[in-house]
Design a protein around this motif. Sequence first.
Motif, PDB file in Angstrom:
ATOM      1  N   PHE A 184       0.616  12.717   8.979  1.00 31.69           N
ATOM      2  CA  PHE A 184       1.155  12.503  10.320  1.00 31.69           C
ATOM      3  C   PHE A 184       2.276  13.487  10.620  1.00 31.69           C
ATOM      4  N   ALA A 185       3.130  13.757   9.641  1.00 29.26           N
ATOM      5  CA  ALA A 185       4.216  14.722   9.844  1.00 29.26           C
ATOM      6  C   ALA A 185       3.646  16.116  10.120  1.00 29.26           C
ATOM      7  N   GLY A 186       2.598  16.498   9.398  1.00 29.30           N
ATOM      8  CA  GLY A 186       1.952  17.780   9.645  1.00 29.30           C
ATOM      9  C   GLY A 186       1.323  17.836  11.019  1.00 29.30           C
ATOM     10  N   PHE A 187       0.660  16.758  11.429  1.00 30.30           N
ATOM     11  CA  PHE A 187       0.051  16.683  12.755  1.00 30.30           C
ATOM     12  C   PHE A 187       1.106  16.822  13.841  1.00 30.30           C
ATOM     13  N   MET A 188       2.222  16.134  13.686  1.00 29.07           N
ATOM     14  CA  MET A 188       3.283  16.213  14.691  1.00 29.07           C
ATOM     15  C   MET A 188       3.896  17.606  14.747  1.00 29.07           C
ATOM     16  N   SER A 189       4.010  18.265  13.610  1.00 28.13           N
ATOM     17  CA  SER A 189       4.538  19.621  13.584  1.00 28.13           C
ATOM     18  C   SER A 189       3.608  20.589  14.322  1.00 28.13           C
ATOM     19  N   VAL A 190       2.315  20.486  14.048  1.00 20.83           N
ATOM     20  CA  VAL A 190       1.345  21.345  14.731  1.00 20.83           C
ATOM     21  C   VAL A 190       1.349  21.056  16.228  1.00 20.83           C
ATOM     22  N   THR A 191       1.425  19.799  16.602  1.00 23.07           N
ATOM     23  CA  THR A 191       1.462  19.420  18.012  1.00 23.07           C
ATOM     24  C   THR A 191       2.693  19.997  18.703  1.00 23.07           C
ATOM     25  N   LYS A 192       3.844  19.897  18.064  1.00 21.98           N
ATOM     26  CA  LYS A 192       5.084  20.416  18.636  1.00 21.98           C
ATOM     27  C   LYS A 192       4.985  21.913  18.877  1.00 21.98           C
ATOM     28  N   TRP A 193       4.517  22.675  17.880  1.00 21.28           N
ATOM     29  CA  TRP A 193       4.444  24.127  18.023  1.00 21.28           C
ATOM     30  C   TRP A 193       3.368  24.550  19.021  1.00 21.28           C
TER      31      TRP A 193
ATOM     32  N   MET B 112       0.831  -1.208   0.000  1.00 24.64           N
ATOM     33  CA  MET B 112       0.000   0.000   0.000  1.00 24.64           C
ATOM     34  C   MET B 112       0.866   1.259   0.000  1.00 24.64           C
ATOM     35  N   ASP B 113       0.461   2.262  -0.767  1.00 26.47           N
ATOM     36  CA  ASP B 113       1.167   3.540  -0.799  1.00 26.47           C
ATOM     37  C   ASP B 113       0.714   4.367   0.409  1.00 26.47           C
ATOM     38  N   THR B 114       1.645   4.634   1.310  1.00 30.31           N
ATOM     39  CA  THR B 114       1.301   5.348   2.542  1.00 30.31           C
ATOM     40  C   THR B 114       1.858   6.762   2.567  1.00 30.31           C
ATOM     41  N   SER B 115       2.258   7.307   1.422  1.00 30.31           N
ATOM     42  CA  SER B 115       2.879   8.634   1.415  1.00 30.31           C
ATOM     43  C   SER B 115       1.912   9.720   1.896  1.00 30.31           C
ATOM     44  N   ALA B 116       0.636   9.626   1.553  1.00 35.86           N
ATOM     45  CA  ALA B 116      -0.321  10.633   2.014  1.00 35.86           C
ATOM     46  C   ALA B 116      -0.485  10.572   3.530  1.00 35.86           C
ATOM     47  N   GLN B 117      -0.553   9.364   4.082  1.00 29.75           N
ATOM     48  CA  GLN B 117      -0.675   9.214   5.524  1.00 29.75           C
ATOM     49  C   GLN B 117       0.575   9.729   6.240  1.00 29.75           C
ATOM     50  N   GLU B 118       1.739   9.479   5.660  1.00 27.85           N
ATOM     51  CA  GLU B 118       2.983   9.940   6.272  1.00 27.85           C
ATOM     52  C   GLU B 118       3.053  11.460   6.277  1.00 27.85           C
ATOM     53  N   LYS B 119       2.627  12.114   5.201  1.00 26.96           N
ATOM     54  CA  LYS B 119       2.613  13.575   5.148  1.00 26.96           C
ATOM     55  C   LYS B 119       1.624  14.143   6.158  1.00 26.96           C
TER      56      LYS B 119
END
Length: 45
Positions: free
Chosen positions: A19-28, A10-17
């Motif tokens: 999740f990365a955005g979610f983690m960035s927002v959470t960090k800030w 399965m192509d998970t690139s959209a999910q990875e992007k």
Amino acid sequence: MAEEHKHGSMDTSAQEKTFAGFMSVTKWTVIAILAILVFLAIFRT
């Protein structure tokens, strides 16, 4: 009939992007909350 599922295909690139955005927002958000708490601790009346 449905195609047989192949593990790991399965192509998970959209999910990875997402999740990365979610983690960035959470960090800030955490950084901003901590900064507000420090500000309140320093300048409380």
